[in-house]
Design a protein around this motif. Structure first.
Motif, PDB file in Angstrom:
ATOM      1  N   LYS A  71     -20.116   2.542 -12.790  1.00 48.50           N
ATOM      2  CA  LYS A  71     -21.407   2.660 -13.486  1.00 48.50           C
ATOM      3  C   LYS A  71     -21.552   1.616 -14.591  1.00 48.50           C
ATOM      4  O   LYS A  71     -22.656   1.301 -15.010  1.00 48.50           O
ATOM      5  N   THR A 257     -22.425  -6.744  -8.553  1.00 48.02           N
ATOM      6  CA  THR A 257     -23.856  -6.604  -8.861  1.00 48.02           C
ATOM      7  C   THR A 257     -24.462  -7.956  -9.205  1.00 48.02           C
ATOM      8  O   THR A 257     -25.571  -8.293  -8.780  1.00 48.02           O
ATOM      9  N   ASN A 263     -26.014  -2.936  -5.115  1.00 49.79           N
ATOM     10  CA  ASN A 263     -27.304  -2.613  -5.720  1.00 49.79           C
ATOM     11  C   ASN A 263     -27.270  -1.197  -6.306  1.00 49.79           C
ATOM     12  O   ASN A 263     -26.287  -0.468  -6.154  1.00 49.79           O
ATOM     13  N   GLN A 264     -28.351  -0.819  -6.957  1.00 45.00           N
ATOM     14  CA  GLN A 264     -28.391   0.467  -7.653  1.00 45.00           C
ATOM     15  C   GLN A 264     -28.257   1.642  -6.698  1.00 45.00           C
ATOM     16  O   GLN A 264     -27.649   2.667  -7.047  1.00 45.00           O
ATOM     17  N   THR A 265     -28.792   1.510  -5.497  1.00 39.89           N
ATOM     18  CA  THR A 265     -28.685   2.588  -4.504  1.00 39.89           C
ATOM     19  C   THR A 265     -27.228   2.864  -4.155  1.00 39.89           C
ATOM     20  O   THR A 265     -26.797   4.022  -4.059  1.00 39.89           O
ATOM     21  N   MET A 266     -26.452   1.787  -3.966  1.00 37.20           N
ATOM     22  CA  MET A 266     -25.029   1.939  -3.663  1.00 37.20           C
ATOM     23  C   MET A 266     -24.287   2.581  -4.831  1.00 37.20           C
ATOM     24  O   MET A 266     -23.443   3.462  -4.643  1.00 37.20           O
ATOM     25  N   ASP A 268     -25.519   4.534  -7.118  1.00 38.49           N
ATOM     26  CA  ASP A 268     -25.911   5.941  -7.203  1.00 38.49           C
ATOM     27  C   ASP A 268     -25.159   6.790  -6.176  1.00 38.49           C
ATOM     28  O   ASP A 268     -24.782   7.939  -6.451  1.00 38.49           O
ATOM     29  N   SER A 269     -24.934   6.222  -4.981  1.00 34.81           N
ATOM     30  CA  SER A 269     -24.201   6.947  -3.934  1.00 34.81           C
ATOM     31  C   SER A 269     -22.754   7.188  -4.355  1.00 34.81           C
ATOM     32  O   SER A 269     -22.222   8.299  -4.204  1.00 34.81           O
ATOM     33  N   SER A 271     -21.741   7.251  -7.380  1.00 31.62           N
ATOM     34  CA  SER A 271     -21.816   8.154  -8.528  1.00 31.62           C
ATOM     35  C   SER A 271     -21.851   9.612  -8.087  1.00 31.62           C
ATOM     36  O   SER A 271     -21.229  10.485  -8.710  1.00 31.62           O
ATOM     37  N   LYS A 272     -22.566   9.892  -7.003  1.00 28.73           N
ATOM     38  CA  LYS A 272     -22.628  11.268  -6.480  1.00 28.73           C
ATOM     39  C   LYS A 272     -21.259  11.717  -5.977  1.00 28.73           C
ATOM     40  O   LYS A 272     -20.844  12.860  -6.202  1.00 28.73           O
TER      41      LYS A 272
END
Length: 324
Positions: A71, A257, A263-266, A268-269, A271-272
């Protein structure tokens, strides 16, 4: 590995529970800890699968901290400028020192008070999980601290959104204030989202500036613990190498990055997944909590963190208004 599967099941239940009213406010980590505490109360500790539970509470906990580093985009934080990083440093120093002083005054549990000070100043559960093995905190104290900070951070983030709708404050100042004073990244996101996308991005950057300071704070605690144990002629503490993993993951994420491979989508994934792994670890820790200890240990730290959080909010609000 029955214990790992057991923590997996509780983490799944906690994750789904966190989608329901009320539980959505405290999040999956605190929800899973609550389930684990209730299980221990009614069914006892599942000693037959203890090795797997220990694996989740120790190994998976360290893996979650390492993944959490993704992050942290170091270049974005450095580009904020020294003022925001200085404010983040102030939040950490203020929270830890005031928490320890006030905790001593109110006779709060020392270990829990220290963990709550670190969590309040840096990044909630992740900071508590990183510092706990360094200061040799008990697993039940770690789990209890995570539960307390999840609840307190939720109360304050909801309060911030109400204040934003009632109080005349610019979105820029509100974003910075949220980022340098709220407990968890999730709490910052919850509070800053009503102010719009730009404010949310700024708030998260300010918060990640505090996350970056987890490394130097950890090194300070390592030095302090080694000095303390040398004075007592005790065995030296082991260096928490998972922090190097956290730093390397941060550097890798920043470079990937920067060059367009991430990218942010990756992010976020990942992060989950990180949150779910951390939820499994918290389940393992939560199984060590007794209701009796919960009653005896929780009330004074709760009062301590509430007072410190109020004072941190007031002081940082004033600093943001004056400096920006």
């Amino acid at each position: 590995m029955g214990g790992v599967f057991f923590t997996f099941i509780i983490a799944v239940i906690g994750t789904f529970l966190a989608k329901l009213p009320f539980f959505s406010m405290i999040g999956p980590l605190a929800s899973a800890i609550l389930i684990a505490v209730l299980f221990r109360q009614f069914f006892g500790y599942p000693t037959a699968i203890k090795s797997g539970i220990d694996f989740s509470s120790k190994r998976l906990l360290r893996l979650a901290i390492i993944l959490f580093g993704l992050k942290l985009n170091i270049l974005m934080i450095v580009n904020q400028g020294p003022a925001v990083l200085l404010l983040g440093s102030f939040s950490i120093i203020f929270s830890i020192i005031l928490m320890l002083w006030l905790g001593k005054l109110l006779k709060s549990d020392k270990s829990i008070t220290l963990l709550l000070g670190v969590g309040t100043g840096i990044c909630g559960a992740a900071a508590i999980a990183a510092i706990a093995p360094i200061v040799k905190a008990k697993e039940e104290d770690t789990a209890l601290s995570v539960g307390i900070i999840a609840m307190m951070g939720t109360i304050f983030s909801v309060s911030y959104t109400l204040l934003f709708s009632w109080f005349p404050i610019s979105t820029h100042h509100y974003a910075l204030w949220s980022g340098i004073s709220l407990h968890e990244i999730a709490h910052v996101a919850l509070a800053a989202a009503p102010a719009g996308g730009d404010a949310l991005a700024l708030a998260l950057l300010a918060k990640l500036g505090r996350v970056l300071l987890l490394i130097p704070v950890s090194l300070i605690f390592i030095y302090w613990m080694r000095k303390k144990e040398n004075d007592r002629n005790e065995a030296k503490i082991e260096f928490p190498y998972f922090l190097l993993g956290f730093l390397l993951m941060s550097l890798a994420g920043t470079l990937l990055t920067q060059y367009g491979f991430l990218n942010q989508t990756m992010i976020d994934s990942v992060s989950k997944v990180t949150t779910f792994i951390l939820t499994m670890a918290m389940t393992g820790l939560g199984l060590n909590i007794h209701f009796k200890e919960l009653r005896e240990k929780a009330l004074r730290p709760l009062l301590t963190i509430f007072i410190v959080s109020v004072l941190l909010s007031l002081v940082t609000f004033g600093l943001v208004e004056v400096l920006f």
